[in-house]
Design a protein around this motif. Structure first.
Motif, PDB file in Angstrom:
ATOM      1  N   LYS A  67      54.591 105.339  65.636  1.00  0.00           N
ATOM      2  CA  LYS A  67      53.356 104.935  64.182  1.00  0.00           C
ATOM      3  C   LYS A  67      53.398 105.985  63.483  1.00  0.00           C
ATOM      4  N   ILE A  68      53.274 104.973  62.352  1.00  0.00           N
ATOM      5  CA  ILE A  68      52.974 105.884  61.231  1.00  0.00           C
ATOM      6  C   ILE A  68      51.082 105.920  61.195  1.00  0.00           C
ATOM      7  N   GLN A  69      50.511 106.989  60.072  1.00  0.00           N
ATOM      8  CA  GLN A  69      48.925 106.540  59.797  1.00  0.00           C
ATOM      9  C   GLN A  69      48.865 105.273  59.106  1.00  0.00           C
ATOM     10  N   MET A  70      47.527 104.582  59.662  1.00  0.00           N
ATOM     11  CA  MET A  70      47.219 103.764  58.818  1.00  0.00           C
ATOM     12  C   MET A  70      47.575 103.872  57.688  1.00  0.00           C
ATOM     13  N   CYS A  71      48.140 102.110  57.040  1.00  0.00           N
ATOM     14  CA  CYS A  71      48.450 102.198  54.989  1.00  0.00           C
ATOM     15  C   CYS A  71      47.560 101.706  54.739  1.00  0.00           C
ATOM     16  N   ASP A  72      47.991 100.789  53.289  1.00  0.00           N
ATOM     17  CA  ASP A  72      46.787 100.430  52.298  1.00  0.00           C
ATOM     18  C   ASP A  72      46.880  98.865  52.784  1.00  0.00           C
ATOM     19  N   ASP A  73      48.099  98.380  53.778  1.00  0.00           N
ATOM     20  CA  ASP A  73      48.428  97.023  54.221  1.00  0.00           C
ATOM     21  C   ASP A  73      46.778  96.757  55.022  1.00  0.00           C
ATOM     22  N   CYS A  74      46.504  98.365  56.196  1.00  0.00           N
ATOM     23  CA  CYS A  74      45.757  97.710  57.246  1.00  0.00           C
ATOM     24  C   CYS A  74      44.306  97.839  57.328  1.00  0.00           C
ATOM     25  N   PHE A  75      43.231  98.153  57.994  1.00  0.00           N
ATOM     26  CA  PHE A  75      42.164  97.546  57.765  1.00  0.00           C
ATOM     27  C   PHE A  75      42.127 100.040  57.707  1.00  0.00           C
ATOM     28  N   LYS A  76      41.388  99.869  56.923  1.00  0.00           N
ATOM     29  CA  LYS A  76      40.175 101.502  56.537  1.00  0.00           C
ATOM     30  C   LYS A  76      39.548 101.774  57.797  1.00  0.00           C
ATOM     31  N   LYS A  77      38.808 100.651  58.312  1.00  0.00           N
ATOM     32  CA  LYS A  77      37.599 101.183  59.264  1.00  0.00           C
ATOM     33  C   LYS A  77      37.840 100.594  60.934  1.00  0.00           C
ATOM     34  N   GLU A  78      37.564 101.301  61.448  1.00  0.00           N
ATOM     35  CA  GLU A  78      37.356  99.982  62.972  1.00  0.00           C
ATOM     36  C   GLU A  78      35.304  99.531  62.419  1.00  0.00           C
ATOM     37  N   TYR A  79      35.443  98.326  63.630  1.00  0.00           N
ATOM     38  CA  TYR A  79      34.004  97.674  63.621  1.00  0.00           C
ATOM     39  C   TYR A  79      33.487  98.010  64.921  1.00  0.00           C
ATOM     40  N   SER A  80      33.073  98.094  65.646  1.00  0.00           N
ATOM     41  CA  SER A  80      32.325  98.558  67.125  1.00  0.00           C
ATOM     42  C   SER A  80      31.663  96.735  67.051  1.00  0.00           C
ATOM     43  N   SER A  81      30.991  96.610  66.053  1.00  0.00           N
ATOM     44  CA  SER A  81      30.688  95.812  66.206  1.00  0.00           C
ATOM     45  C   SER A  81      30.334  94.986  64.419  1.00  0.00           C
ATOM     46  N   PHE A  82      29.544  93.482  64.568  1.00  0.00           N
ATOM     47  CA  PHE A  82      29.430  93.293  62.499  1.00  0.00           C
ATOM     48  C   PHE A  82      27.748  93.002  63.693  1.00  0.00           C
ATOM     49  N   PRO A  83      26.413  93.714  62.208  1.00  0.00           N
ATOM     50  CA  PRO A  83      25.849  93.473  62.476  1.00  0.00           C
ATOM     51  C   PRO A  83      25.141  92.759  62.266  1.00  0.00           C
ATOM     52  N   THR A  84      25.791  91.698  60.957  1.00  0.00           N
ATOM     53  CA  THR A  84      25.476  90.622  60.141  1.00  0.00           C
ATOM     54  C   THR A  84      26.316  88.930  60.743  1.00  0.00           C
TER      55      THR A  84
END
Length: 84
Positions: free
Chosen positions: A2-19
């Motif tokens: 695997k290479i580092q995350m790219c521009d096609d990928c998501f920039k961050k993880e979401y540990s939850s969706f608050p709203t």
């Protein structure tokens, strides 16, 4: 490898969706990435509970091969979208 995350990928993880808006904004972004061929759905793993038909969905970035797991929000449970 695997290479580092790219521009096609998501920039961050979401540990939850608050709203609900956070969830809807994320869901739209995921839908666009799937439609543009940047990501693909790979599998669903049921959680094994007899009274529920839910579990985790797995996605893969087609550029950097990062795997993500997602669980939809459900009432008080806020869901998540995390790297594997």
């Amino acid at each position: 490898m695997k290479i580092q995350m790219c521009d096609d990928c998501f920039k961050k993880e979401y540990s939850s969706f608050p709203t609900e808006k956070d969830w809807l904004d994320f869901d739209l972004e995921l839908t666009k990435k799937l439609g543009n061929g940047e990501m693909r759905y790979t599998e669903f793993k049921a959680d094994g509970k007899r009274d529920k038909d839910d579990g985790e969905y797995f996605y893969e970035c087609l550029t950097c091969e990062q795997i993500w797991k997602m669980k939809d929000p459900d009432y008080s449970f806020r869901g998540y979208f995390l790297k594997v």
